[in-house]
Design an enzyme around this catalytic site. Structure first.
Site, PDB file in Angstrom:
ATOM      1  N   ASP A  35      41.303  48.345  41.040  1.00 21.58           N
ATOM      2  CA  ASP A  35      42.207  47.509  40.148  1.00 21.58           C
ATOM      3  C   ASP A  35      42.262  48.085  38.675  1.00 21.58           C
ATOM      4  O   ASP A  35      41.870  47.313  38.036  1.00 21.58           O
ATOM      5  CB  ASP A  35      41.603  46.289  40.426  1.00 21.58           C
ATOM      6  CG  ASP A  35      42.311  45.241  39.431  1.00 21.58           C
ATOM      7  OD1 ASP A  35      43.508  45.217  39.561  1.00 21.58           O
ATOM      8  OD2 ASP A  35      41.541  44.088  39.019  1.00 21.58           O
ATOM      9  N   GLU A  48      31.142  48.146  44.150  1.00 25.21           N
ATOM     10  CA  GLU A  48      31.769  47.513  45.233  1.00 25.21           C
ATOM     11  C   GLU A  48      32.295  48.150  46.479  1.00 25.21           C
ATOM     12  O   GLU A  48      33.097  48.047  47.132  1.00 25.21           O
ATOM     13  CB  GLU A  48      33.154  46.680  44.727  1.00 25.21           C
ATOM     14  CG  GLU A  48      32.723  45.573  43.778  1.00 25.21           C
ATOM     15  CD  GLU A  48      34.029  44.448  43.666  1.00 25.21           C
ATOM     16  OE1 GLU A  48      34.947  44.789  43.927  1.00 25.21           O
ATOM     17  OE2 GLU A  48      33.736  43.476  42.958  1.00 25.21           O
ATOM     18  N   TYR A  72      33.320  36.085  42.421  1.00 27.77           N
ATOM     19  CA  TYR A  72      34.142  35.249  41.720  1.00 27.77           C
ATOM     20  C   TYR A  72      34.553  33.994  42.337  1.00 27.77           C
ATOM     21  O   TYR A  72      35.476  33.501  42.611  1.00 27.77           O
ATOM     22  CB  TYR A  72      35.450  36.131  42.230  1.00 27.77           C
ATOM     23  CG  TYR A  72      35.552  37.435  41.209  1.00 27.77           C
ATOM     24  CD1 TYR A  72      36.104  37.227  39.785  1.00 27.77           C
ATOM     25  CD2 TYR A  72      34.940  38.557  41.498  1.00 27.77           C
ATOM     26  CE1 TYR A  72      36.226  38.227  38.875  1.00 27.77           C
ATOM     27  CE2 TYR A  72      35.162  39.481  40.714  1.00 27.77           C
ATOM     28  CZ  TYR A  72      35.509  39.347  39.552  1.00 27.77           C
ATOM     29  OH  TYR A  72      35.527  40.630  38.410  1.00 27.77           O
ATOM     30  N   GLU A  82      29.771  41.084  37.379  1.00 30.99           N
ATOM     31  CA  GLU A  82      31.193  40.864  37.136  1.00 30.99           C
ATOM     32  C   GLU A  82      31.195  39.259  37.254  1.00 30.99           C
ATOM     33  O   GLU A  82      30.903  38.770  38.468  1.00 30.99           O
ATOM     34  CB  GLU A  82      32.160  41.657  37.753  1.00 30.99           C
ATOM     35  CG  GLU A  82      32.474  42.975  37.540  1.00 30.99           C
ATOM     36  CD  GLU A  82      33.463  43.498  38.402  1.00 30.99           C
ATOM     37  OE1 GLU A  82      34.436  43.158  39.056  1.00 30.99           O
ATOM     38  OE2 GLU A  82      33.430  44.675  38.314  1.00 30.99           O
TER      39      GLU A  82
END
Ligand code: BDP
Length: 587
Positions: A171, A400, A457, A492
Site C-alpha cells: 500500500d 505483514e 485496525y 501500526e
C-alpha cells in the site's frame, strides 16, 4: 554487499553526480530531462510517468578528475529501484538487484584520470513474486473487489495483463528510478573496506577493520564529541577503552556520539558510533539498562515532487516534527531508508526499527517461498550497511507476511531469517517481523520473535466506525497476548482522515474520528504493562497506487503530505509530552 558511506577527507574524494540527467522510457527515441536523485514518477504530467512498468534509461557524462590519478575510483549508487544495469560507453559493467541498498562499481581499470565517458543506468521498476517488495503479477487489485466471475470484468482484467499492468502487493506508490545520490568516489588503491564497532557500557570498544590492497598497520583513534582523542589502539582487530564513557541516550536524553578515526597507510576513514546497549528482558525492552517505551509514528520516504527521492531538507523537517510531537522512534516501514536519515537519527536520538523491503508476502498463492535466498541477501546487506548506527535498536525482517494460513510453512521460512539476523549482527540486536491482523492463535512466527510487533485496525478495517466494540475486541486480543509473556508493540494502527473534514459526532474520515480512534486505542494500551510501544500509522499522508479505498493516497497521516498537523498530531503531542516527563502513559 555493503559499502562504506562515501567520505571526503584529506585522503578520500567524492564528486556528487546529482543534477539533471537525460531520461527516456525504453524504446523512446528522445531523451528528456530528469532530476537525480528523485523518483521520476512525479516529474511530469504525462501519465506514463506514474503507470509505466519496465525499463527506463538514465544517462549523463562523467569525467574522472585528473588529480585522481593512481587512485581507486568507483561510482557509488545509494539505491536504484528496483534493479539496475550500469553501462559505461554503452558496455555493461554491472547489474544490481534490489532498490533500497547501495552498491558500487569500480571504474579504475575502465577509465583513466582525466577521461570523460557516458554513464548509463537502466532502472527496472517491475515488481513480481520474485522481488522485494512483492508485486501482484496480473491484474489483481490490492484493495477493492475484483468482481470475480463477471465475464466482462474478467475480460477487462485479461486485457490489463496483456498491456503489462504491474500492481504492487503493498500500500504505497511504487516510486522508482535513481532515488538516492550517485557519487564518484576516490580512495587510495590500498584502502579501508569495512569497519565494525561494538561498544559496551563500560566504554570498551571492540573493532574490526577490513582493508584491501594494503598490509600497512591500522591505527584507531577514538575521538570524543569535541574532537579530543580519548583512546587509541593499533591492529586490524582489537579493543580500545574509553575512560568515563558518555552514553548514547534516546531523545529527550543526550545522544552522545564518538568517532573512530581509522588510519591505514594512505587511507583514512572516520566512523561515528555511540555507546549504548539494547536488550530484551522479560516483557521489557532495555536501552542502557533502562526500560524504553517506543512512541512515534511509522514513516514512509514520501513527499510531493521528490516521491521517494532523498531530500535533506525533508528529513530535517520530519525529525524536527518528531521532536515537536515528543516522539522518540520510527520504523523504516517498509524498506531500508537512505543512509542520511540514520545519520540524522544518530545525531538527534531518534530510535529506529530497521526493516527489509519484504512487504506484500500476504496472500497464500503469493507467499514467496522461492524468495528466501534473496531475502537473506537483502537482510545481510542491510545489516552490513546499518550495523554501526546507535539509532538502530531492532531489525524487522519484513511487514505483514501471511503467517496464519500455513503456520508451519511460515515458521520454516521466517525462522532461518531470524537466526541469520542474530548471527550477522555483531551487536546482536533484537529481531522481529511485523504481524498482520490475523488469526493470532494459529500463528507461530510473530510470537516467536524477540519483540512482538502487531498491526491492528480495530475500528477501521474491521468493526468500522464502532469504537466501543473495537475496544472490546482489542482487549480480548490483548488478553491473549498477555499470556505469551513477550513485550508487545502496537506497530501500526490508524484511521484515514481527510484534513479539514470535521463532524461534531466523530464519523469515519473526520479529524474528530481520528482522535477518538486513538483515544480508544490508548485506553486499551495504557492498561497493559507488557505493551512497550505505540506506533501510529502513519506520520504523514502518502501516495499509493489508485484504488477505490484511496482518495489521493493513504490519508492516515497525523500530518498532511505537506506536513501540516491534523488534530491527531496535537493529540499525540500532548500524550507523548506527558510520557516523556513521567516515563509512563499517565495522561
Ligand atoms: C497495513 C500495512 C500498511 C498500510 C496500512 C493501511 O502494513 O502498509 O498502509 O495497512 O492500510 O496493513 O493503511
Amino acid at each position: 554487499m555493503g559499502t562504506l558511506y562515501p567520505q571526503n577527507n584529506s585522503f578520500r574524494m567524492v564528486q556528487d553526480l546529482g543534477g539533471v540527467w537525460d531520461f527516456r522510457f525504453r524504446g523512446d527515441a528522445d531523451w528528456q530531462p530528469i532530476a537525480v536523485p528523485a523518483s521520476y514518477n512525479d516529474q511530469s504530467p504525462d501519465p506514463r510517468f506514474r503507470n509505466y512498468a519496465g525499463i527506463t534509461e538514465y544517462r549523463r557524462k562523467i569525467t574522472i578528475p585528473g588529480r585522481w590519478k593512481g587512485m581507486r575510483v568507483c561510482v557509488r549508487f545509494d539505491a536504484v529501484a528496483h534493479s539496475a544495469r550500469i553501462l559505461l560507453n554503452g558496455r555493461e559493467i554491472a547489474r544490481h538487484r534490489g532498490g533500497f541498498l547501495p552498491f558500487e562499481v569500480e571504474l579504475s581499470d575502465l577509465l583513466e584520470a582525466g577521461e570523460t565517458a557516458e554513464l548509463t543506468v537502466e532502472a527496472d521498476n517491475r515488481i513480481s513474486h520474485d522481488t522485494l517488495p512483492v508485486g501482484t503479477e496480473g491484474a489483481t487489485a490490492f484493495f477493492g473487489s475484483d468482481n470475480p466471475g463477471i465475464p466482462s470484468v474478467e475480460a477487462g482484467k485479461k486485457l490489463q495483463e496483456e498491456r503489462g499492468i504491474n500492481r504492487p502487493a503493498f500500500d504505497f506508490f511504487n516510486y522508482t528510478g535513481i532515488q538516492r545520490p550517485v557519487r564518484l568516489t576516490a580512495t587510495p588503491r590500498g584502502y579501508i573496506r569495512d569497519i565494525t564497532l561494538t561498544a559496551s557500557l563500560e566504554g570498551n570498544v571492540r573493532y574490526e577493520v577490513e582493508t584491501s590492497g594494503t598490509e600497512s598497520e591500522v591505527q584507531v583513534e577514538v575521538l570524543d564529541a569535541a574532537g579530543n582523542t580519548v583512546a587509541s589502539c593499533t591492529g586490524r582487530k582489537g579493543s580500545a577503552v574509553i575512560p568515563d564513557p558518555q552514553l548514547w541516550e534516546p531523545w529527550p536524553g543526550k545522544p552522545y556520539l564518538y568517532t573512530a578515526r581509522i588510519i591505514c597507510g594512505e587511507d583514512l576513514y572516520e566512523q561515528t558510533f555511540g555507546i549504548r546497549e539494547v536488550r530484551v528482558e522479560g516483557t521489557q525492552f532495555l536501552i542502557n539498562g533502562k526500560p524504553f517505551r517506543f512512541h512515534g509514528p511509522c514513516k514512509h520516504e514520501d513527499s510531493p515532487f521528490h516521491g521517494r527521492g532523498t531530500d535533506a531538507c525533508l528529513n530535517v523537517t520530519d525529525i524536527n516534527l518528531y521532536h515537536w510531537l515528543h516522539a522518540n522512534c520510527f520504523r523504516t516501514s517498509h524498506y531500508p531508508y537512505a543512509e542520511e536519515m540514520y545519520q540524522l537519527c544518530d545525531r538527534e536520538g531518534i530510535v529506529v526499527v530497521d526493516e527489509t523491503p519484504a512487504v506484500g508476502m500476504w496472500a497464500d498463492e503469493h507467499y514467496g517461498w522461492n524468495l528466501a535466498a534473496y531475502h537473506r541477501q537483502v537482510l545481510q546487506d542491510m545489516i552490513a550497511r546499518d550495523r554501526n548506527h546507535p539509532c538502530v535498536v531492532m531489525w524487522s525482517l519484513g511487514n505483514e507476511p501471511d503467517t496464519d494460513t500455513l503456520p508451519e510453512k511460515a515458521y520454516e521460512y521466517w525462522r532461518p531469517l531470524y537466526e541469520a539476523a542474530h548471527r550477522l549482527d555483531p551487536q546482536n540486536r533484537p529481531v522481529t517481523v511485523v504481524g498482520c491482523q490475523n488469526r493470532y492463535e494459529r500463528d507461530r512466527v510473530i510470537c516467536s520473535m524477540d519483540v512482538v510487533l502487531i498491526n491492528r485496525y480495530y475500528g477501521w478495517y474491521n468493526l468500522s466506525g464502532d469504537l466501543e466494540t473495537a475496544k472490546y475486541a482489542f482487549r480480548l486480543e490483548l488478553d491473549w497476548w498477555e499470556k505469551q509473556h513477550k513485550p508487545v508493540i502496537l506497530s501500526e494502527y490508524g484511521a484515514d482522515t481527510i484534513a479539514g473534514l470535521h463532524g461534531a459526532a466523530p464519523e469515519m474520515f473526520t479529524e474528530e474520528y481520528q482522535v477518538a480512534f486513538y483515544e480508544a486505542m490508548s485506553e486499551c494500551l495504557d492498561e497493559r504493562g507488557f505493551v512497550i510501544g505505540e506506533m501510529p500509522w502513519n506520520f504523514a499522508d502518502f501516495s499509493t497506487c489508485q484504488g477505490p479505498m484511496r482518495a489521493g493516497g493513504n490519508r492516515k497521516g497525523l500530518f498532511t503530505r505537506d506536513r501540516n498537523p491534523k488534530m491527531a498530531a496535537h493529540y499525540f503531542r500532548n500524550r507523548w509530552k506527558t510520557m516523556d516527563q513521567n516515563g509512563t502513559a499517565d495522561v
